[in-house]
Design an enzyme around this catalytic site. Structure first.
Site, PDB file in Angstrom:
ATOM      1  N   PRO A   2      68.174  85.747  69.767  1.00  0.00           N
ATOM      2  CA  PRO A   2      67.379  86.977  69.786  1.00  0.00           C
ATOM      3  C   PRO A   2      66.177  86.985  70.716  1.00  0.00           C
ATOM      4  O   PRO A   2      65.045  86.938  70.268  1.00  0.00           O
ATOM      5  CB  PRO A   2      66.919  87.154  68.324  1.00  0.00           C
ATOM      6  CG  PRO A   2      67.481  86.008  67.559  1.00  0.00           C
ATOM      7  CD  PRO A   2      67.964  85.027  68.516  1.00  0.00           C
ATOM      8  N   GLU A   3      66.376  87.083  72.020  1.00  0.00           N
ATOM      9  CA  GLU A   3      65.293  87.540  72.895  1.00  0.00           C
ATOM     10  C   GLU A   3      65.681  88.969  73.259  1.00  0.00           C
ATOM     11  O   GLU A   3      66.668  89.497  72.740  1.00  0.00           O
ATOM     12  CB  GLU A   3      65.106  86.606  74.101  1.00  0.00           C
ATOM     13  CG  GLU A   3      64.612  85.225  73.644  1.00  0.00           C
ATOM     14  CD  GLU A   3      64.107  84.288  74.746  1.00  0.00           C
ATOM     15  OE1 GLU A   3      63.522  84.778  75.724  1.00  0.00           O
ATOM     16  OE2 GLU A   3      64.283  83.065  74.604  1.00  0.00           O
ATOM     17  N   LYS A  52      62.028  93.191  71.175  1.00  0.00           N
ATOM     18  CA  LYS A  52      62.934  92.534  70.237  1.00  0.00           C
ATOM     19  C   LYS A  52      63.170  93.370  68.987  1.00  0.00           C
ATOM     20  O   LYS A  52      63.682  92.869  67.992  1.00  0.00           O
ATOM     21  CB  LYS A  52      62.374  91.156  69.857  1.00  0.00           C
ATOM     22  CG  LYS A  52      62.242  90.202  71.050  1.00  0.00           C
ATOM     23  CD  LYS A  52      61.533  88.925  70.675  1.00  0.00           C
ATOM     24  CE  LYS A  52      61.125  88.155  71.934  1.00  0.00           C
ATOM     25  NZ  LYS A  52      60.227  87.033  71.615  1.00  0.00           N
ATOM     26  N   ARG A 278      55.414  76.419  69.231  1.00  0.00           N
ATOM     27  CA  ARG A 278      56.719  76.491  69.908  1.00  0.00           C
ATOM     28  C   ARG A 278      56.786  75.409  70.964  1.00  0.00           C
ATOM     29  O   ARG A 278      55.770  75.010  71.525  1.00  0.00           O
ATOM     30  CB  ARG A 278      56.911  77.863  70.594  1.00  0.00           C
ATOM     31  CG  ARG A 278      56.636  79.065  69.722  1.00  0.00           C
ATOM     32  CD  ARG A 278      57.515  79.177  68.502  1.00  0.00           C
ATOM     33  NE  ARG A 278      58.943  79.252  68.808  1.00  0.00           N
ATOM     34  CZ  ARG A 278      59.552  80.353  69.210  1.00  0.00           C
ATOM     35  NH1 ARG A 278      58.898  81.476  69.347  1.00  0.00           N
ATOM     36  NH2 ARG A 278      60.849  80.340  69.466  1.00  0.00           N
TER      37      ARG A 278
END
Length: 289
Positions: A2-3, A52, A278
């Site tokens: 999911p980008e 998104k 991240r």
DNA sequence: CATCGATGTTTAA
DNA sequence: TAAACCTCGATGC
């Protein structure tokens, strides 16, 4: 997956198999039971992606979905239901369906497996939504509020139009921030739709050191970065996956998840470190300040 | 059977 | 900065 490219693909798929006809909406898991009831009463008219986020516009209501880190839609149906098995996080492969129909001529769906937050059914197939960060029916005004917090989305701009207002907004957003360019690219208010892979791969291909302060990036390099991301996202929509490296083999990325191996361009070892929760990947040889 | 990690974001401390 | 949240497949014992 999911980008941004995933969500734009998902919107197109939802339009292809659901928009314009009545559907049946349920929440096998139960956590979206009330919302499902409200969506079931209306016809889906049009799905659209912003960054998104996925919005499905019905007659009067709007369904809002954000896949988060591991949400996914899986599609199943008969031969006239043209859809990929899954859009979103990787999901297990399932065997071919033996279609059976109810008295109204609707395909009888299989029993839901696992935690299915929402199931949407059309005549010839259905989609199961699992693991979304957000799945809600919006109240009036909420749609506009969400959009107001999003920066420009390169996928909502006509391709090959060089100096656009959207790109200008991106340059202004960067110029207004003192955080690193690596941190800025993850801010959906700076540019909508970019995630961890596109961040790493775009900075590598533009030879930008990730710690460069956002507001110290020259306008020409910032513009080139926008164009690069724009092109990469478009490739992602076309191919259904993120491929930023063209090679004969299976390797798809220059630096993402290749820490400790030699850079394909300069031979230096690719580095990785944690940044705001991240993993950040870059080549210390190619991406100099 | 337990633990970990994933292309994300929000909230609390 | 850390934790919480949403789910499931891969890995390890």
């Amino acid at each position: 997956m999911p980008e941004g490219h995933t969500l734009h693909r998902l919107a197109a798929q939802v339009n292809a198999v659901f928009s314009g006809s009545p559907w049946r909406v349920s929440s096998p898991q139960g956590r979206f039971a009330a919302g499902a009831l409200r969506l079931d009463a209306e016809v889906p008219r049009h799905a659209e992606a912003w960054g998104k986020h996925l919005f499905v516009h019905l007659d009067t209501r709007i369904w809002h979905v954000h896949l988060g880190l591991y949400g996914a839609f899986s599609f199943r149906g008969d031969s006239s239901f043209a859809a990929p098995p899954s859009i979103g996080a990787p999901r297990a492969w399932t065997a071919e369906l033996r279609p059976r129909y109810d008295d109204d001529g609707w395909l009888i769906p299989e029993p839901p497996q696992g935690a299915v937050r929402a199931r949407v059914q059309a005549r010839h197939g259905w989609a199961d939504l699992r693991g979304p960060a957000t799945c809600a029916v919006l109240e009036p005004g909420e749609h506009a509020l969400i959009l107001a917090r999003l920066g420009p989305d390169p996928l909502r701009q006509a391709p090959d139009t060089s100096a656009t207002a959207e790109r200008e907004r991106f340059l202004e957003n960067l110029a207004r921030r003192r955080m690193s360019i690596a941190a800025a690219l993850m801010e959906q208010a700076v540019i909508a739709g970019v995630g961890n892979i596109y961040r790493a791969e775009s900075l590598f291909l533009e030879s930008i050191a990730p710690e460069t302060p956002s507001n110290e990036l020259s306008a020409s390099r910032a513009a080139a970065l926008w164009d690069r991301l724009s092109q990469q996202l478009r490739t992602g929509v076309r191919e259904g996956l993120i491929r930023t490296l063209r090679t004969e083999g299976d390797r798809r990325h220059w630096v993402y998840q290749h820490q400790g191996t030699a850079c394909l361009r300069c031979g230096e070892l690719i580095a990785a470190r944690e940044l705001q929760g991240r993993r950040l990947y870059w080549c210390p040889g190619c991406q100099l300040r």
